[in-house]
Scaffold this motif. Structure first.
Motif, PDB file in Angstrom:
ATOM      1  N   ILE A  43     -33.778 -42.207  16.899  1.00 36.58           N
ATOM      2  CA  ILE A  43     -33.510 -43.030  18.080  1.00 36.58           C
ATOM      3  C   ILE A  43     -32.998 -44.362  17.565  1.00 36.58           C
ATOM      4  O   ILE A  43     -33.772 -45.182  17.060  1.00 36.58           O
ATOM      5  CB  ILE A  43     -34.773 -43.199  18.937  1.00 36.58           C
ATOM      6  N   ILE A  61     -39.814 -46.403  25.083  1.00 33.83           N
ATOM      7  CA  ILE A  61     -39.902 -45.150  24.317  1.00 33.83           C
ATOM      8  C   ILE A  61     -41.346 -44.680  24.345  1.00 33.83           C
ATOM      9  O   ILE A  61     -42.259 -45.431  23.964  1.00 33.83           O
ATOM     10  CB  ILE A  61     -39.436 -45.336  22.861  1.00 33.83           C
ATOM     11  N   ILE A  92     -37.177 -44.647  14.519  1.00 38.60           N
ATOM     12  CA  ILE A  92     -36.818 -45.482  15.668  1.00 38.60           C
ATOM     13  C   ILE A  92     -36.311 -46.796  15.086  1.00 38.60           C
ATOM     14  O   ILE A  92     -37.105 -47.615  14.592  1.00 38.60           O
ATOM     15  CB  ILE A  92     -38.029 -45.700  16.591  1.00 38.60           C
TER      16      ILE A  92
END
Length: 497
Positions: free
Chosen positions: A262, A275, A285
């Motif tokens: 992500i 998230i 992430i």
């Protein structure tokens, strides 16, 4: 003394393996800072050579011509409103390799009657340049790729104002440059009953204002709302998207997802988490801008007197697991900018939620380390390996090199904004649980390799450890016995490393 996290392993000469991920494309990075909705490129102005033209004046023409044509046909939809058969099951059933191209102004309209636009299990279908609206998919179903066919390429479409999800996802699906806006439940629902979704790419889209039907109010506890929802997806790249103003979480990965990247997203103004990564594994992430998320849900929780540290990034029973193959064996959160969210990052593990426990809301699902959930029962669960492997562990999480900014003047905070947390509940249930008492609290805070380090904080941040009753200052957070956020700075004070 603090334990050694992988980010400091090199200081002692240990071999440090850094996973390598593909860089975001310039187009994806640009999409994260500018609108896609209402700014789609003018594609397919004229019909490509050999394409079958669809007549908007003939109801159902697209379905009929698809049925009459061989696999691999290209269909061109000229400007105008195209309708399917006047039946709830009026739909287009592509064949392998079919391509659907919309000219500027080409609209496929479900007129509040048709459930789905493109259905069934053809492979390698392309849908590009269309506006698809007013379909009425039922709860948890989608309008485009309704049955999760493999390797559909869905690009530069506007899919808006539908019930259910704008689209479903299949294996190796590519979702690029779309406007997924104002749909009843999700912008995208990535789910197949056989858990066969792999290699999913979601890049350069605008995913906005979804869940207009407010499913969490209609069906409390359903976990069925937001911008994008992923279920048991093995491998997904979510990059360069603008994910905003969704009535729920922006990105929600729920139940045995694995191997997520992500990155480079702008995630802002979502009612709940930016998230939410839940009972899942292995993710990076990074390089996201995350701002003004969870103000609605966090404020609502606080107004009820609930002091749980409601976060913008919520890692719930999720962690790195080397035995589950992925591009990383951590949850690695780095290089992100957090601005004026309700709070920062919460690491949580419910001591009563494990495989085969009645407290597990995904009751029929077990961890990826146990093949049969019935094994997770007394007396076998009391011993290894089941004692360890029946839990979804919040473990091997590294949170580093991020910027956290927080303005305490945000309305409604009541002292509950601007928190970072790692905690669990006191284990009590079921009666045969081997995880009672503080076992999980002790594990998540001190034994499962969860580290914050080298972050930059601005604002009056506080820190919750163990359970809701313990709130720490930055100095206490960094000191014994917690040892969090070494080499981090607070309000510009240079850290001593």
């Amino acid at each position: 003394m603090p334990r050694l996290h992988s980010g400091l392993a090199v200081l002692l000469g240990a071999a440090l393996v850094v996973p390598v991920f593909p860089a975001a494309t310039p187009a994806a990075a640009a999409a994260a800072t500018g609108a896609v909705c209402d700014h789609q490129p003018a594609l397919n102005v004229t019909a490509p050579a050999g394409a079958v033209a669809v007549d908007p004046a003939v109801e159902g023409d697209l379905s009929v011509k698809t049925q009459a044509s061989p696999p691999g046909t290209t269909f061109w939809l000229p400007p105008g409103t195209h309708l399917l058969a006047a039946d709830q099951f009026g739909q287009v059933i592509p064949k392998d390799g079919d391509v659907y191209l919309g000219a500027p102004g080409a609209v496929l309209d479900g007129r509040g009657l048709n459930r789905a636009a493109f259905t069934q299990l053809a492979k390698n279908v392309v849908i590009r340049g269309l506006t698809i609206r007013n379909f009425v998919a039922p709860q948890d179903q989608g309008v485009v790729n309704h049955d999760s066919g493999e390797h559909w390429v869905i690009e530069n479409n506007t899919i808006e104002n539908n019930r259910g999800a704008a689209l479903m996802a299949g294996a190796r699906q590519e979702v690029r440059g779309n406007c997924l806006r104002g749909n009843g439940q999700y912008g995208m629902n990535a789910y197949r009953p056989d858990n066969a979704i792999t290699g999913l790419v979601v890049e350069g889209n605008e995913i906005a204002a979804n869940n207009v039907d407010d499913w969490e109010t209609r069906s409390p506890g359903c976990g069925c709302s937001g911008g994008i929802k992923f279920w048991s997806v093995n491998g997904a790249d979510v990059r360069g998207n603008w994910i905003h103003h969704n009535h729920g979480a922006g990105v929600w990965a729920d139940t045995n997802d694995n191997d997520f990247l992500i990155e480079d997203n702008l995630i802002e103004d979502n009612d709940a988490e930016a998230i939410f990564y839940e009972i899942s594994y292995n993710a990076v992430i990074r390089h996201n801008t995350i701002r003004r998320n969870n103000l609605v849900a966090g404020g609502r929780r606080a107004s009820r007197g609930d002091n749980f540290p409601s976060a913008s990034v919520y890692l719930s029973e999720s962690g790195g697991e080397p035995r589950v193959p992925a591009r990383t064996d951590l949850i690695d959160v780095y290089g992100n900018v957090f601005e004026d969210n309700w709070s920062g990052i919460t690491l949580w593990e419910n001591a009563d939620r494990f495989c085969n426990s009645p407290a597990n809301t995904s009751y029929a699902t077990c961890t990826k380390l146990v093949s049969d959930r019935n094994l997770c029962a007394a007396p076998g669960i009391d011993d290894e390996p089941l004692f360890s492997d029946c839990r979804w562990k919040t473990q091997r999480v590294e949170i580093h090199s991020n910027t956290f900014r927080f303005d305490p003047a945000s309305p409604g905070c009541a002292g509950l904004c601007g928190r970072m947390a790692v905690l669990s509940n006191y284990g009590t249930y079921p009666s045969w649980s081997p995880y009672k008492g503080t076992l999980v609290q002790d594990a998540i805070t001190r034994e499962q390799d969860n580290y914050w380090y080298s972050n930059d904080y601005t604002g009056p941040w506080t820190f919750v450890t163990g359970d809701n009753s313990r709130t720490l200052t930055p100095a206490q957070w960094q000191a014994s016995p917690w040892y969090k956020d070494d080499c981090s700075s607070f309000d510009g004070v240079t850290p001593q490393c």
